[in-house]
Design a protein around this motif. Structure first.
Motif, PDB file in Angstrom:
ATOM      1  N   ALA A 118       0.685  -1.268  -0.066  1.00  0.00           N
ATOM      2  CA  ALA A 118       0.087  -0.138  -0.109  1.00  0.00           C
ATOM      3  C   ALA A 118       1.093   1.495  -0.138  1.00  0.00           C
ATOM      4  CB  ALA A 118      -0.990   0.065   1.220  1.00  0.00           C
ATOM      5  N   SER A 119       1.853   1.391   0.551  1.00  0.00           N
ATOM      6  CA  SER A 119       2.948   2.513   0.796  1.00  0.00           C
ATOM      7  C   SER A 119       3.414   2.736  -0.637  1.00  0.00           C
ATOM      8  CB  SER A 119       4.013   2.207   1.826  1.00  0.00           C
ATOM      9  OG  SER A 119       4.755   1.148   1.693  1.00  0.00           O
ATOM     10  N   TRP A 162      -5.543  -5.002   2.711  1.00  0.00           N
ATOM     11  CA  TRP A 162      -4.746  -3.761   3.487  1.00  0.00           C
ATOM     12  C   TRP A 162      -5.912  -3.345   4.438  1.00  0.00           C
ATOM     13  CZ3 TRP A 162      -3.197  -0.780  -1.639  1.00  0.00           C
ATOM     14  CH2 TRP A 162      -2.525  -1.398  -2.395  1.00  0.00           C
ATOM     15  N   PRO A 163      -5.181  -2.839   5.531  1.00  0.00           N
ATOM     16  CA  PRO A 163      -6.106  -2.161   6.655  1.00  0.00           C
ATOM     17  C   PRO A 163      -6.593  -0.780   6.092  1.00  0.00           C
ATOM     18  CG  PRO A 163      -3.726  -2.209   7.321  1.00  0.00           C
ATOM     19  CD  PRO A 163      -3.665  -3.183   6.073  1.00  0.00           C
ATOM     20  N   PRO A 164      -7.715  -0.670   6.731  1.00  0.00           N
ATOM     21  CA  PRO A 164      -8.391   0.662   6.218  1.00  0.00           C
ATOM     22  C   PRO A 164      -7.473   1.885   6.130  1.00  0.00           C
ATOM     23  CG  PRO A 164      -9.788  -0.354   7.976  1.00  0.00           C
ATOM     24  CD  PRO A 164      -8.525  -0.993   7.906  1.00  0.00           C
ATOM     25  N   GLY A 165      -6.766   2.135   7.108  1.00  0.00           N
ATOM     26  CA  GLY A 165      -5.750   3.275   6.873  1.00  0.00           C
ATOM     27  C   GLY A 165      -4.725   3.457   5.631  1.00  0.00           C
ATOM     28  N   PHE A 171      -5.901   6.213  -1.465  1.00  0.00           N
ATOM     29  CA  PHE A 171      -6.818   7.279  -2.182  1.00  0.00           C
ATOM     30  C   PHE A 171      -6.567   8.658  -2.060  1.00  0.00           C
ATOM     31  CE2 PHE A 171      -9.363   3.192  -2.316  1.00  0.00           C
ATOM     32  CZ  PHE A 171      -9.439   3.256  -3.654  1.00  0.00           C
ATOM     33  N   VAL A 172      -6.056   9.030  -0.780  1.00  0.00           N
ATOM     34  CA  VAL A 172      -5.486  10.582  -0.435  1.00  0.00           C
ATOM     35  C   VAL A 172      -4.329  10.873  -1.209  1.00  0.00           C
ATOM     36  CG1 VAL A 172      -4.804  11.976   1.448  1.00  0.00           C
ATOM     37  CG2 VAL A 172      -7.110  10.428   1.559  1.00  0.00           C
TER      38      VAL A 172
END
Length: 183
Positions: A118-119, A162-165, A171-172
């Motif tokens: 995700a990162s 992935w975790p919600p964060g 998306f941000v």
């Protein structure tokens, strides 16, 4: 500075005090101004050509992920020697800088997709979001990134979720750099 612009359309008229009215959003004129400040007027003549070369190198790296290197080199070489490429690389147009941001963003997105990170995908969002600092239509590329990210997240298996964060970060991320273009 008329000898630098060469009458190309990437600049509006030169002011009486010798300054230029550059078109486009803020990142591109700021990059040109920084290059001129560091390297002098002559750097403006070569700046966009150098940005275009790095952008095409990025396209080669991206294409080489999917086809043999010689095919990637051939396709990028043919694209590089077109009249359109010469026109945009010589003039002070924002297309080469957008090409660079998109190609690098797609490379990073591909790495994030392969590693399921995700990162890394969020970093791709920041890079692709940079297109909105250069061109007003960069927001369409951000939209494409958001759709591709949603498809990637939907394709993750239950053990890879992935975790919600992390999802929120993805998306941000393009809006971090994209919103800078509004100021």
């Amino acid at each position: 500075l008329e000898w630098v612009t060469g009458g190309w359309n990437g600049y509006y008229a030169t002011r009486a005090d010798g300054l230029l009215y550059a078109q486009f959003l803020h990142a591109f004129p700021a990059a040109l101004a920084a290059l001129r400040w560091v390297f002098g007027d002559g750097a403006l003549f070569y700046a966009n050509t150098a940005i275009f070369a790095v952008g095409m190198s990025s396209v080669f790296l991206l294409v080489a992920q999917f086809v043999r290197s010689w095919i990637a080199a051939l396709s990028v070489s043919i694209s590089t020697i077109t009249i359109v490429a010469f026109y945009f690389a010589r003039g002070t147009y924002s297309e080469p800088l957008v090409l660079l941001f998109v190609a690098l963003g797609l490379i990073v997105f591909y790495i994030g997709m392969e590693t399921r990170s995700a990162s890394v995908v969020a970093i791709a969002g920041v890079v692709i979001g940079s297109t909105a600092m250069v061109r007003i239509d960069g927001w369409m590329l951000i939209g494409g990134f958001l759709i591709a990210s949603a498809l990637l997240i939907a394709a993750l298996g239950p053990e890879e979720r992935w975790p919600p964060g992390s999802v929120a970060l993805v998306f941000v991320s393009p809006f971090v750099t994209g919103s800078v273009g509004l100021f």
